[in-house]
Design a protein around this motif. Structure first.
Motif: not given
Length: 476
Positions: A316-318, A320-328, A341-345, A371-376
């Motif tokens: 469950l990734s909330g 928005c760190s670039p390091m977490t994005e790399l891990q994803v 999971v960011s749209p229409r939260l 991930a909440t930050c996947r779509g920006g």
């Protein structure tokens, strides 16, 4: 929780050696890891335990932590909630009390105000002397002449904190000032603050002389006084801890502020088994005569040999760190399914819709990242909304998908999620990466009792962290 039953090595008169309050959940598990890895029997709670609870359910614990969320609080919220927490901790009479903050000290006058927390801590414990450790070299954080530097995982370089590629642009508390004295004074103008600089950290004698100079400088301050200690090497964190331990034994212990390097350094000094804690000329803690404590370290720290793989993993990734994005991205290349999971939260019926997508992906892949930050734009989402969604996803995944291991990424996300789960305490069972322990949850009567859970700060962990959480890892 399966705490080990070897002889109790708590401090004098059966008191706790150390208690800490973590200003977020991921940082709290970082401190738990530092203690357990050093062989100190420790438990992390989500609320202050009572003395009866400690004596009956956790009778041999040496150190405790309370995972809080002050990092996301306004000063008014701190004023409303922290005095009760600190007062309850004071009633347990720990030999060392530590207000644990992020190693980057990211905070502001309006959010996560460390100055306000320090004032409330001093008032609750009835003490006016506070010491702050500014470095965590094991995490790539360094304080030199009062200025904070941090390594960036993206390129491996060390940046002054106000020029750091991530921390200078933090979405909630950007670090725009590297001088920690100025940074903290902006949060509490009435704080007296002095600095034991790196040049004074070369011997116990020079440390003590520098502490005395700062005390003289701040003698006229009416109220709490904070001494900030530089540290760019592990040996300097040990000198800090040795000075703390000398005061513990003299009955004049200061209140502590700083990152998890406080716990790591204190544990190293305790493990030396000395009548007077000190460091040798090379900066290492002197070992003195062999003691029962040394054997305890071998059994507890050395006993955490490996983490087995998991059949299923939910991340469950909330963050928005670039390091977490790399891990994803690395996990996705390794076969994980990623669900945005960011749209229409927060919209009606959305949580069930997300769970349906997670369930389908779990059946297909066995490893899913929500991930909440996947779509920006995820950094604009309400932490409370994210926590509500993540807690529901986690409960459903355990009940309906037989998930037994999960990772939550992001400090606020971890705090808001765990607060909604019924988890009472966490016991470390292994280390995924430095600063990212895997824990077993203690939640009697709740769905998540016994789940294996890792709480990860945005900047922490290697790029293959989520893959390790699924496949397992051996460590030395």
């Amino acid at each position: 929780m399966g705490l080990r039953s070897e002889p109790n090595y708590r401090g004098s008169e059966g008191r706790l050696r150390l208690a800490f309050y973590g200003d977020d959940f991921t940082g709290s598990t970082d401190s738990l890891e530092a203690l357990v890895w050093a062989g100190v029997r420790s438990v992390l709670f989500t609320a202050v335990p009572t003395s009866d609870e400690l004596s009956t359910k956790f009778p041999r614990v040496e150190a405790i932590g309370v995972a809080g969320d002050a990092r996301a609080m306004s000063p008014a919220q701190m004023e409303a909630s922290l005095p009760e927490v600190f007062g309850s901790l004071a009633a347990l009479r720990p030999e060392v009390m530590h207000y644990k903050v992020c190693s980057t000290y990211d905070s502001s006058p309006a959010l996560g105000n460390i100055g306000v927390a320090a004032r409330l801590l001093a008032e609750s414990f009835g003490r006016e002397e506070l010491w702050a450790l500014g470095g965590a070299p094991h995490l790539g954080r360094y304080l030199s002449f009062g200025h904070l530097f941090a390594r960036y995982g993206g390129d491996g370089l060390v940046y002054r904190i106000d020029r750091h590629p991530v921390m200078s642009h933090h979405p909630s508390t950007p670090m725009l000032e590297s001088d920690l004295r100025a940074h903290l004074l902006a949060q509490w103008a009435g704080l007296g603050i002095g600095n034991v600089i790196v040049d004074s950290m070369g011997s116990d004698e020079s440390v003590e002389a520098a502490i005395a100079r700062v005390a003289e400088e701040l003698a006229a301050v009416d109220g709490p006084r904070l001494t900030l200690f530089d540290a760019v090497q592990e040996s300097q964190t040990l000198r800090f801890a040795a000075a703390v331990e000398r005061r513990v034994r003299a009955g004049t212990a200061p209140l502590l502020i700083g990152p998890s390097s406080v716990e790591g350094a204190m544990a190293s000094v305790w493990n030396a088994g000395l009548e007077s804690a000190s460091c040798n000329s090379e900066g290492a803690v002197s070992q003195g005569a062999p003691s029962g404590r040394q054997a305890e370290v071998e059994m507890v720290g050395g006993g955490l040999r490996a983490i087995a793989g998991a059949e299923r993993l939910l991340v469950l990734s909330g963050s928005c760190s670039p390091m977490t994005e790399l891990q994803v991205r690395v996990a996705e290349r390794a076969g994980f399914s990623v669900v945005d999971v960011s749209p229409r939260l927060g919209a009606a019926g959305y949580n069930q819709e997300v769970f349906s997508r997670v369930a389908a992906a779990m059946e297909e892949r066995g490893a899913v990242i929500a991930a909440t930050c996947r779509g920006g734009g995820g950094d604009s989402l309400s932490p409370d909304s994210v926590g509500e969604l993540f807690a529901e996803l986690l409960r459903n995944a355990v009940e309906l998908l037989e998930v037994k291991r999960a990772v939550i990424a992001g400090g606020d996300s971890s705090s808001k999620t765990v607060q909604r789960t019924g988890i009472r305490a966490l016991e470390m069972i292994g280390r995924l990466d430095p600063g990212v322990p895997l824990c077993r949850a203690y939640a009697p009567g709740h769905t998540l009792d016994g789940i294996e859970l890792a709480l990860k700060g945005g900047q922490l962990g290697g790029d293959d962290l989520f893959v390790k959480a699924l496949r397992g890892v051996r460590f030395e």
